[in-house]
Enzyme design. Structure first.
Site, PDB file in Angstrom:
ATOM      1  N   HIS A 162       0.825  -1.205   0.000  1.00 27.58           N
ATOM      2  CA  HIS A 162       0.000   0.000   0.000  1.00 27.58           C
ATOM      3  C   HIS A 162       0.866   1.265   0.000  1.00 27.58           C
ATOM      4  CE1 HIS A 162      -4.045  -1.898   1.445  1.00 27.58           C
ATOM      5  NE2 HIS A 162      -3.516  -2.518   0.413  1.00 27.58           N
TER       6      HIS A 162
ATOM      7  N   GLU B  10       0.732   3.893   1.823  1.00 24.45           N
ATOM      8  CA  GLU B  10       1.131   4.348   3.164  1.00 24.45           C
ATOM      9  C   GLU B  10       2.324   3.543   3.657  1.00 24.45           C
ATOM     10  OE1 GLU B  10      -1.832   3.388   2.074  1.00 24.45           O
ATOM     11  OE2 GLU B  10      -3.483   4.430   3.069  1.00 24.45           O
TER      12      GLU B  10
ATOM     13  N   CYS C  98      -5.909   1.492   5.548  1.00 21.77           N
ATOM     14  CA  CYS C  98      -6.480   0.215   5.991  1.00 21.77           C
ATOM     15  C   CYS C  98      -5.909  -0.115   7.381  1.00 21.77           C
ATOM     16  CB  CYS C  98      -6.153  -0.889   4.997  1.00 21.77           C
ATOM     17  SG  CYS C  98      -4.430  -1.443   5.091  1.00 21.77           S
TER      18      CYS C  98
ATOM     19  N   CYS D 182      -1.950  -0.756   7.446  1.00 25.86           N
ATOM     20  CA  CYS D 182      -1.146   0.474   7.416  1.00 25.86           C
ATOM     21  C   CYS D 182      -1.348   1.255   8.705  1.00 25.86           C
ATOM     22  CB  CYS D 182      -1.510   1.309   6.192  1.00 25.86           C
ATOM     23  SG  CYS D 182      -1.028   0.508   4.648  1.00 25.86           S
TER      24      CYS D 182
HETATM   25  N1  LIG Z   1      -5.452   3.166   1.871  1.00 23.56           N
HETATM   26  C1  LIG Z   1      -5.180   2.417   0.786  1.00 23.56           C
HETATM   27  C2  LIG Z   1      -6.154   1.636   0.210  1.00 23.56           C
HETATM   28  C3  LIG Z   1      -5.839   0.872  -0.896  1.00 23.56           C
HETATM   29  N2  LIG Z   1      -4.590   0.899  -1.395  1.00 23.56           N
HETATM   30  C4  LIG Z   1      -4.301   0.152  -2.623  1.00 23.56           C
HETATM   31  C5  LIG Z   1      -4.354  -1.335  -2.604  1.00 23.56           C
HETATM   32  C6  LIG Z   1      -4.749  -1.662  -4.029  1.00 23.56           C
HETATM   33  O1  LIG Z   1      -3.608  -1.586  -4.891  1.00 23.56           O
HETATM   34  C7  LIG Z   1      -5.702  -0.533  -4.384  1.00 23.56           C
HETATM   35  C8  LIG Z   1      -7.149  -0.863  -4.074  1.00 23.56           C
HETATM   36  O2  LIG Z   1      -7.652  -1.592  -5.153  1.00 23.56           O
HETATM   37  P1  LIG Z   1      -9.216  -1.870  -5.318  1.00 23.56           P
HETATM   38  O3  LIG Z   1      -9.628  -2.760  -4.189  1.00 23.56           O
HETATM   39  O4  LIG Z   1      -9.915  -0.539  -5.266  1.00 23.56           O
HETATM   40  O5  LIG Z   1      -9.333  -2.539  -6.660  1.00 23.56           O
HETATM   41  O6  LIG Z   1      -5.278   0.542  -3.577  1.00 23.56           O
HETATM   42  C9  LIG Z   1      -3.626   1.684  -0.813  1.00 23.56           C
HETATM   43  O7  LIG Z   1      -2.467   1.739  -1.305  1.00 23.56           O
HETATM   44  N3  LIG Z   1      -3.941   2.411   0.274  1.00 23.56           N
HETATM   45 ZN   LIG Z   2      -3.024  -0.261   3.796  1.00 24.66          ZN
END
Ligand SMILES: Nc1ccn([C@H]2C[C@H](O)[C@@H](COP(=O)(O)O)O2)c(=O)n1
Ligand SMILES: [Zn+2]
Length: 159
Positions: free
Chosen positions: A89, A91, A115, A118
């Site tokens: 992620h 973060e 999430c 993180c």
């Molecule tokens: N706070 C976050 C939330 C999600 N991500 C990343 C993880 C995945 O690459 C993407 C989410 O994909 P989706 O479920 O919308 O197809 O975003 C993050 O880096 N930080």
């Molecule tokens: Zn995360």
């Protein structure tokens, strides 16, 4: 008269600047669905860490070694084809990529609310504040709500 001009006042705020940097970082992400960026800032308003979501280092991301999809099916070798198993992620990457400085009390600007995993890192490293651009609304497993609970209990400001 030369030298008598007053300063330009219509500049962007610090908040806009740092979130702008997080948004720019998100544009490096190769996730076809969601691109996230994060920027860590210290009390002197210096950027000390940047990250975006992507696969771990040293894994070529141009020959589909890892999946960008979200299938629960396994491939021929028995690997579940879900990106959630592999993506780092934004973060987490901002924390991992941080300069060699203490980030206690720092503010993290992130384009999407963090999430639970993180959030654990953010708590352990004792950041002081998290500013998000967009709140993750789809939360079937309660990961994002759990993140909020941890921030609340750990006294981390969350805006
Ligand atoms: N706070 C976050 C939330 C999600 N991500 C990343 C993880 C995945 O690459 C993407 C989410 O994909 P989706 O479920 O919308 O197809 O975003 C993050 O880096 N930080
Ligand atoms: Zn995360």
């Amino acid at each position: 008269m030369k030298g008598s001009e007053s300063k330009k006042n219509d500049i962007i705020s610090w908040e806009e600047y740092f979130m702008g940097v997080a948004l720019l970082s998100s544009r490096r992400s190769k996730d076809p669905n969601t691109q996230v960026g994060a920027c860590i800032v210290n009390k002197f308003k210096r950027i000390v860490g940047l990250g975006y979501n992507g696969f771990p280092d040293n894994i070529p991301d141009n020959d589909n070694k890892l999946p960008w999809g979200k299938s629960s099916e396994k491939d021929a070798e028995g690997y579940v084809q879900h990106k959630g198993l592999y993506v780092c992620h934004a973060e987490m990457n901002a924390i991992v990529n941080k300069l060699s400085v203490d980030i206690t009390g720092c503010t993290m600007y992130t384009t999407l609310s963090p999430c639970n995993e993180c959030a654990k890192l953010i708590c352990q490293l004792r950041l002081g504040k998290v500013v998000y651009y967009e709140r993750k609304t789809e939360d079937k497993e309660g990961k994002y709500k759990a993140a909020e609970k941890m921030f609340k209990e750990a006294g981390i400001e969350w805006v």
